[in-house]
Design an enzyme around this catalytic site. Structure first.
Site, PDB file in Angstrom:
ATOM      1  N   CYS A   1       0.840  -1.204   0.000  1.00  0.00           N
ATOM      2  CA  CYS A   1       0.000   0.000   0.000  1.00  0.00           C
ATOM      3  C   CYS A   1       0.878   1.258   0.000  1.00  0.00           C
ATOM      4  O   CYS A   1       1.613   1.475  -0.944  1.00  0.00           O
ATOM      5  CB  CYS A   1      -0.983  -0.031   1.165  1.00  0.00           C
ATOM      6  SG  CYS A   1      -2.343   1.159   0.949  1.00  0.00           S
TER       7      CYS A   1
ATOM      8  N   GLU B   1      -2.757  -9.140   2.423  1.00  0.00           N
ATOM      9  CA  GLU B   1      -3.245  -9.727   3.678  1.00  0.00           C
ATOM     10  C   GLU B   1      -4.760  -9.621   3.812  1.00  0.00           C
ATOM     11  O   GLU B   1      -5.361 -10.277   4.672  1.00  0.00           O
ATOM     12  CB  GLU B   1      -2.551  -9.070   4.885  1.00  0.00           C
ATOM     13  CG  GLU B   1      -3.044  -7.685   5.257  1.00  0.00           C
ATOM     14  CD  GLU B   1      -2.444  -6.558   4.421  1.00  0.00           C
ATOM     15  OE1 GLU B   1      -2.624  -5.389   4.804  1.00  0.00           O
ATOM     16  OE2 GLU B   1      -1.795  -6.845   3.389  1.00  0.00           O
TER      17      GLU B   1
ATOM     18  N   HIS C   1      -3.691  -4.756  -0.803  1.00  0.00           N
ATOM     19  CA  HIS C   1      -3.353  -5.421   0.458  1.00  0.00           C
ATOM     20  C   HIS C   1      -3.452  -6.931   0.286  1.00  0.00           C
ATOM     21  O   HIS C   1      -4.555  -7.483   0.321  1.00  0.00           O
ATOM     22  CB  HIS C   1      -4.312  -4.982   1.568  1.00  0.00           C
ATOM     23  CG  HIS C   1      -4.105  -3.592   2.040  1.00  0.00           C
ATOM     24  ND1 HIS C   1      -3.261  -3.286   3.090  1.00  0.00           N
ATOM     25  CD2 HIS C   1      -4.623  -2.417   1.609  1.00  0.00           C
ATOM     26  CE1 HIS C   1      -3.277  -1.971   3.286  1.00  0.00           C
ATOM     27  NE2 HIS C   1      -4.088  -1.424   2.403  1.00  0.00           N
TER      28      HIS C   1
END
Length: 217
Positions: free
Chosen positions: A88, A200, A198
């Site tokens: 990011c 994750e 992202h």
């Protein structure tokens, strides 16, 4: 992989006060690494991989990194061929400059380009799932060419002009996405990789991307 046979690779997640990074720590652990959230110089330099997270404004993230002398340690890893992954705003600060709300700030300058606002005719922040266009020989996106990833951002690098002056070096692999305009979703450049999205928060696809990166350490 540089980890000893039978052991997990070690990944340091850079701790410089960048908000909640625990989801990234947990995801990287699930992807198969031994993870430490740290600001310790020796750990940052010696881990098999370093993850640079980032949330918020470009200038604020750069100031926080500088306050922790992080650009120097990131730069030392890159110069030594030691893998680094930016996520990011941790992706954005690797470029030359960011301009947000009229405030310009210098980035690390590893890649050419300026982080600017997404077009005015689209909803921002760009929040949600989006497809990407990755090179066929991408390592990060191996097996993931039809998947979607989760984005949360209002700014991005929207052009790429890399001067490939050293013939012996492979050209960076650039992955694109689209939200009102094309923007850079990821870059792979030797030891240095980064994603605007992202991983994750990107479900199974993001987990596989992290595994791909960890496997390459």
């Amino acid at each position: 992989m540089s980890a000893a046979s039978g052991s997990k690779p070690t990944v340091a997640v850079l701790d410089y006060g960048s908000g909640n990074v625990h989801s990234a720590v947990r995801a990287i652990e699930r992807a198969g690494a031994e993870v430490e959230l740290t600001s310790d110089t020796e750990t940052i330099l010696n881990a098999d991989g370093l993850v640079v997270p980032g949330v918020g404004a470009f200038a604020a993230v750069m100031e926080a990194l500088k306050a922790n002398d992080a650009p120097r340690w990131i730069g030392r890893r890159i110069a030594g061929g030691r893998p680094v992954l930016g996520i990011c705003v941790g992706h954005q600060i690797l470029f030359e400059r960011g301009v947000e709300h009229g405030i310009a700030a210098d980035g690390m300058g590893e890649w050419p380009g300026e982080v600017t606002a997404l077009p005015e005719n689209v909803t921002v922040p760009h929040m949600g799932w989006n497809t990407v266009r990755a090179p066929q020989d991408s390592v990060l996106f191996q097996g993931l060419h039809d998947e979607r990833f989760y984005f949360v951002h209002s700014y991005a690098v929207q052009s790429w002009d890399f001067d490939q002056t050293i013939d012996s070096m492979a050209a960076p692999k650039v992955t694109w996405a689209h939200h009102g305009a094309d923007f850079i979703a990821a870059v792979e450049n030797g030891p240095l990789s980064a994603t605007q999205f992202h991983p994750e928060k990107s479900g199974d696809a993001g987990m596989q991307l992290l595994r791909n990166w960890i496997t390459s350490l």
